[in-house]
Design an enzyme around this catalytic site. Sequence first.
Site, PDB file in Angstrom:
ATOM      1  N   ASP A 196      61.058  -1.952 -22.043  1.00  0.00           N
ATOM      2  CA  ASP A 196      60.254  -0.846 -22.548  1.00  0.00           C
ATOM      3  C   ASP A 196      58.791  -1.267 -22.690  1.00  0.00           C
ATOM      4  O   ASP A 196      58.504  -2.375 -23.162  1.00  0.00           O
ATOM      5  CB  ASP A 196      60.805  -0.456 -23.932  1.00  0.00           C
TER       6      ASP A 196
ATOM      7  N   GLU B 105      69.247 -18.573 -15.686  1.00  0.00           N
ATOM      8  CA  GLU B 105      70.262 -19.475 -16.250  1.00  0.00           C
ATOM      9  C   GLU B 105      71.660 -18.918 -15.982  1.00  0.00           C
ATOM     10  O   GLU B 105      72.657 -19.606 -16.172  1.00  0.00           O
ATOM     11  CB  GLU B 105      70.082 -19.592 -17.775  1.00  0.00           C
TER      12      GLU B 105
HETATM   13  C1  NOJ Z   1      59.053   4.343 -23.546  1.00  0.00           C
HETATM   14  C2  NOJ Z   1      60.374   4.954 -23.853  1.00  0.00           C
HETATM   15  O1  NOJ Z   1      60.959   5.412 -22.654  1.00  0.00           O
HETATM   16  C3  NOJ Z   1      60.126   6.058 -24.843  1.00  0.00           C
HETATM   17  O2  NOJ Z   1      61.268   6.827 -25.061  1.00  0.00           O
HETATM   18  C4  NOJ Z   1      59.617   5.452 -26.125  1.00  0.00           C
HETATM   19  O3  NOJ Z   1      59.288   6.485 -27.023  1.00  0.00           O
HETATM   20  C5  NOJ Z   1      58.388   4.596 -25.884  1.00  0.00           C
HETATM   21  N1  NOJ Z   1      58.528   3.746 -24.754  1.00  0.00           N
HETATM   22  C6  NOJ Z   1      58.078   3.728 -27.089  1.00  0.00           C
HETATM   23  O4  NOJ Z   1      59.080   2.755 -27.245  1.00  0.00           O
END
Ligand code: NOJ
Length: 579
Positions: free
Chosen positions: A226, A275
């Site tokens: 993310d 790993e």
């Molecule tokens: C991207 C994620 O897909 C989204 O759902 C989230 O709100 C933001 N990153 C923050 O983590």
Amino acid sequence: MTTHPTSARPSDAPDRSADAAQRGADADWWRQAAVYQIYPRSFADGRGDGMGDFRGIISRVPYLRQLGIDAVWLSPFYPSALADGGYDVDDYRDVDPRIGTLEEFDELVAELHGVGIKLIVDIVPNHSSDRHEWFREALESPRGSNARKRYIFRDGRGENGQLPPADWTSVFGGRAWTQVPDGQWYLHSFAKEQPDFNWGHPEVREDFLRTLRFWSDRGVDGFRIDVAHGLSKDLAEDLPSAAELEEIPKDGNHPLWDRDEVHEIYAEWRKVFDEYDPPRIGVAEAWVETAQRRAKYASPKGLGQAFSFDLLEADFEAEDFRRIVSDNLAQSAETGSSSTWVLSNHDVVRHATRYGLPPRDGRPGKQGADWIMAGGPEDEIDRDLGLRRARAATLFELALPGSAYLYQGEELGLHEVADIPDDQRQDPAFWRSAPGDRGQDGLGRDGCRVPLPWTRDGSSFGFGEDGSHLPQPDWFAEYSVEAEEGLEGSTLEMYRAALSRRRELQTDETLTWDEELCRGEVLGFERPGGWLNVTNFGDSPVAVPEGDVLVTSAELESGPDGQRMLPGAATVWLRRPQR
Ligand code: NOJ
């Protein structure tokens, strides 16, 4: 609902579990995988409390197997107060008790692996939640303490530090800095419940390596990262203003986004991935300025793969689709990674709805979120046309070389649920943006996160025993699995047929545009072995070339001389005779 015939699922489709062992040994399994994203709280509720959970997912493994996907990507299932749908993580190495237990997680891994499906989990390294033990420790610790240094704390401006260190706006709208009781401020690029980590702190780095090993040891096959472009930051004493920030190019030196040194972090992660046997994989969610910058995340020395959101952002138009495909394939050829294709996910308006929105400037399909969030009336959405186009776009996507990332419910042709009452909305993006400013950047994402309909009726359309945490509309009944299962031409049966054929036809990561077919609003391309995809983005039928029809997104028509015709907004896959 309009249904369209597709070819039947071939009875001689290879047994998925039989080839599982062989593919398990294949370190390249991800290169052309069909990955199905599960948003765990909205997939299936096995405990009957209105919230999706691991028991629900486990009970639907046969469904996933029959769908014919190669891997599941699970959005966050970690303990969370759900300030941002689980992307506010309290503990990276545990399971939210409302979703299940670690033992159930192990069971899920075993069940999926048992039918040859890999598992990718979401890692959220840019920020934790404000309930994470480190953040709580930071709040209880004095200024300048080690606990505070794991996050980004600053004194405020103004005589008494009463102003935030900078006038920045968070991605979700509203201030990006929040003040704590002793007067300091912390940075949160997203909601205030999501404090940003300081990735310059060695304990942060070490802890994430531990998390990667923790889940890898439990058998996960990879990670979706993310906000992969946000971790490294360069926050000098004098912070730039929001206006100044805007002016700084995102070329590797921007203070907040896509800094070059972020790749040092992923080089460390790669060592951890390697790993394991087969090596764990990574796919970056990286919103960057250019395809070249995205390539850095997809490097085999880094995460290995990165999402391309180009198709997801495109209009339903031949020219745009062709340019995007060509650019992405060229990029992959350079990096050695494989291309990725996405039409829907948990952050955007579903593609069946986007493609049915009233055209803007004569162009269909793009401005989904802002139109809906601005209160665009749902009855102006042409649902049939949107779904026709969505099915055509999906077949196009599934024929491309590389990985296709599918989002739960798109296999049912689900539309966005636009009219959720404000008091039932959960998305902080909705709440943090001013009512007049709920455009693309302040989009509310609950409409694509409504729990799936499994049956025509019953409490929550078979999602669980006791309602659903977001309201489901009546029209969900006709899009339910029960309504579509076994129904010739339903979207579910089209996905099943396409995924099954794709497995059988999958070939080198190349395609050749068929210039004879690529005219006007039509695109034709061939994959090695005679797998031909023809997509008609226009309105008028076009002649179908020679070859056996394998799958179609809409019923073929008959031309005046009896010739097979592909109607508008439709795709057909053919097997071309091989010389
Ligand atoms: C991207 C994620 O897909 C989204 O759902 C989230 O709100 C933001 N990153 C923050 O983590």
